[in-house]
Write an enzyme that holds these catalytic residues in place. Structure first.
Site, PDB file in Angstrom:
ATOM      1  N   ASP A  20       2.926  -3.959   8.233  1.00  0.00           N
ATOM      2  CA  ASP A  20       1.696  -3.203   7.999  1.00  0.00           C
ATOM      3  C   ASP A  20       0.542  -4.160   8.286  1.00  0.00           C
ATOM      4  O   ASP A  20       0.251  -5.058   7.508  1.00  0.00           O
ATOM      5  CB  ASP A  20       1.674  -2.719   6.549  1.00  0.00           C
ATOM      6  CG  ASP A  20       0.347  -2.073   6.148  1.00  0.00           C
ATOM      7  OD1 ASP A  20      -0.601  -2.100   6.950  1.00  0.00           O
ATOM      8  OD2 ASP A  20       0.262  -1.564   5.015  1.00  0.00           O
TER       9      ASP A  20
ATOM     10  N   GLN B 108      -4.703  -4.772   7.186  1.00  0.00           N
ATOM     11  CA  GLN B 108      -5.677  -5.731   6.668  1.00  0.00           C
ATOM     12  C   GLN B 108      -5.655  -7.064   7.418  1.00  0.00           C
ATOM     13  O   GLN B 108      -6.496  -7.929   7.134  1.00  0.00           O
ATOM     14  CB  GLN B 108      -5.407  -5.986   5.173  1.00  0.00           C
ATOM     15  CG  GLN B 108      -5.573  -4.766   4.294  1.00  0.00           C
ATOM     16  CD  GLN B 108      -7.003  -4.270   4.238  1.00  0.00           C
ATOM     17  OE1 GLN B 108      -7.949  -5.005   4.498  1.00  0.00           O
ATOM     18  NE2 GLN B 108      -7.176  -3.000   3.887  1.00  0.00           N
TER      19      GLN B 108
ATOM     20  N   HIS C 205       0.861  -1.179   0.000  1.00  0.00           N
ATOM     21  CA  HIS C 205       0.000   0.000   0.000  1.00  0.00           C
ATOM     22  C   HIS C 205       0.899   1.231   0.000  1.00  0.00           C
ATOM     23  O   HIS C 205       2.010   1.209   0.511  1.00  0.00           O
ATOM     24  CB  HIS C 205      -0.875  -0.039   1.262  1.00  0.00           C
ATOM     25  CG  HIS C 205      -1.956   0.974   1.310  1.00  0.00           C
ATOM     26  ND1 HIS C 205      -1.728   2.286   1.660  1.00  0.00           N
ATOM     27  CD2 HIS C 205      -3.292   0.884   1.088  1.00  0.00           C
ATOM     28  CE1 HIS C 205      -2.871   2.952   1.658  1.00  0.00           C
ATOM     29  NE2 HIS C 205      -3.838   2.131   1.293  1.00  0.00           N
TER      30      HIS C 205
ATOM     31  N   CYS D  80      -4.787   2.409  -3.740  1.00  0.00           N
ATOM     32  CA  CYS D  80      -3.530   2.926  -3.171  1.00  0.00           C
ATOM     33  C   CYS D  80      -2.378   1.936  -3.375  1.00  0.00           C
ATOM     34  O   CYS D  80      -1.511   1.802  -2.514  1.00  0.00           O
ATOM     35  CB  CYS D  80      -3.699   3.265  -1.692  1.00  0.00           C
ATOM     36  SG  CYS D  80      -4.877   4.578  -1.362  1.00  0.00           S
TER      37      CYS D  80
ATOM     38  N   LYS E  72     -10.879  -0.131  10.433  1.00  0.00           N
ATOM     39  CA  LYS E  72     -11.059  -1.349   9.638  1.00  0.00           C
ATOM     40  C   LYS E  72     -11.492  -2.542  10.498  1.00  0.00           C
ATOM     41  O   LYS E  72     -11.753  -3.614   9.981  1.00  0.00           O
ATOM     42  CB  LYS E  72      -9.771  -1.690   8.884  1.00  0.00           C
ATOM     43  CG  LYS E  72      -9.350  -0.644   7.855  1.00  0.00           C
ATOM     44  CD  LYS E  72      -8.086  -1.064   7.133  1.00  0.00           C
ATOM     45  CE  LYS E  72      -7.542   0.048   6.250  1.00  0.00           C
ATOM     46  NZ  LYS E  72      -8.406   0.346   5.085  1.00  0.00           N
TER      47      LYS E  72
END
Length: 408
Positions: free
Chosen positions: A198, A201, A121, A362, A224
């Site tokens: 990261d 997700q 991302h 993104c 999220k």
């Protein structure tokens, strides 16, 4: 876990869009919020609203207890060693920028290497580009397999003794693949590099144990995972946070201030200058309670089954290309319908009450790797069902008929 029962707890899902019951399939962008989270934020503002770490009055004490209690809850949720390893931020982007601006710029020099993947991302790409420009470090990329996965053979070949930072997304927001971050961390550490994950997700969809992964930094966003917008966190090993300098300065993060010199509080508070995102932290704590009660393993299993079902059903539609592997993915399916632009697909689906994402997500370098300018993405969460997938399939069939000239 019963998705239909859980769905009842999300007020926003009980509405019609363009005359159709809403099917919300844009969860990878942001999830919806259960009533318990909405109530927690509302209750804070109605009952406890005050600044933290300052007032000795009752409201100030309540607000501080709620804020620091949320930090403890995040630490337990990630299995951090202590709450002092949790820095509250505005979200994943801010957390990754903090690591890049404070830690990476202090350890990287000319010719040092920062290792990434082509699927990252922009939030886990642009900060490292800026570090490279500022320090003379070099960006290196672990190659992707044709199906979008990462091979440990390529990992081992890419990470060298010149690596200072290895930063990888746990789960791809486009391909849905789950990257082997624990094994990548082991390879990074063998070469003396620091591992950054990261977790935007991954955190909403599976159990995350930062000590088991042995990552050095882990970033995620609350919005999220059923929490409010504008709140997230950075996990960092305490020894690393202790050596890092703040990047924002002002009230709240100081220890002593003189006219010409100042000193800081210890981590994590030295990174939280100004009035923090108190209501957001309260809401994030409530979201963690909600997800814990639902069960992350049950959520993971449900979404994996739903993603496999959606992959199969979409693959049956002539003219649709589904990206990424069928197996080993989280609850999202990215696809294109012939030469129809994904924005047009999303617009037609919206007339049927179905919300999906369309664009480059993104991830422009990944789009170029896939040889497309954009894709459509349906992403699922704990309140989605196979009926939602069937609504999507039916609407895509209508879309295909409408744009029949563009489907080869």
């Amino acid at each position: 876990m019963n998705p239909l029962e859980l769905r009842k707890q999300f007020p926003i899902l009980h509405q019609e869009i363009n005359g159709h019951p809403l099917v919300y399939l844009d969860n990878a962008a942001t999830s919806q919020k259960p009533q318990s989270v909405i109530d927690a934020v509302k209750r804070y503002y109605e009952r406890d609203n005050s600044n933290v770490h300052r007032g000795v009055h009752t409201l100030g004490s309540r607000a501080t207890d709620a804020y620091e209690g949320a930090r403890e809850k995040v630490a337990k949720f990630l299995n951090a060693s202590s709450a002092q390893e949790i820095v509250f931020t505005r979200g994943t982007t801010a957390a990754l920028n903090l690591v890049a601006s404070s830690y990476a710029r202090s350890v990287c020099g000319e010719g040092d290497e920062i290792v990434l993947t082509p699927m990252e991302h922009h939030s886990n790409l642009i900060p490292w580009q800026q570090v490279a420009k500022a320090t003379g470090a070099v960006l290196k990329y672990i190659p992707m397999q044709p199906n979008g996965t990462i091979s440990m053979t390529d990992v081992e070949a890419t990470i060298t003794s010149r690596a200072k930072i290895v930063s990888v997304m746990y789960v791809s927001n486009v391909l849905g693949v789950i990257n082997p971050v624990k094994e990548i961390a082991e390879a990074a550490h063998r070469h003396g590099a620091v591992m950054v994950v990261d977790g935007a997700q991954s955190t909403p969809h599976m159990n995350v144990d930062v000590r088991e992964l042995d990552c050095d930094f882990y970033a995620f966003s609350g919005h999220k995972m059923c929490g409010p917008t504008g709140i997230g966190a950075l996990y960092g090993k305490k020894a690393l946070l202790d050596r890092m300098e703040p990047v924002e300065f002002g009230g709240e993060m100081i220890d002593f201030v003189d006219l010409y010199e100042s000193t800081w509080k210890e981590a994590p508070w030295k990174f939280e200058g100004g009035t923090p995102i108190i209501a957001g932290a309260v809401g994030l704590a409530a979201a963690i309670d909600f997800l814990t009660e639902a069960g992350l393993d049950a959520i993971d299993e449900h979404e994996g089954r739903l993603a496999g079902y959606a992959y199969d059903r979409l693959s049956e539609i002539e003219g649709i290309t589904v990206f990424g592997p069928k197996e080993g993915r989280v609850g999202l399916v990215t696809f294109n319908l012939g030469d129809v632009h994904p924005h047009d697909v999303a617009t037609v689906l919206d007339t049927e009450g179905i919300a999906i994402r369309a664009g480059h997500h993104c991830c422009q370098p990944l789009m170029r790797k896939l040889e497309v300018s954009a894709t459509a993405r349906a992403s699922f969460y704990l309140y989605n069902t196979e009926d939602d997938v069937e609504r999507l399939v039916t609407a895509l069939q209508k879309t295909k008929e409408f744009f029949g000239h563009a489907i080869g």
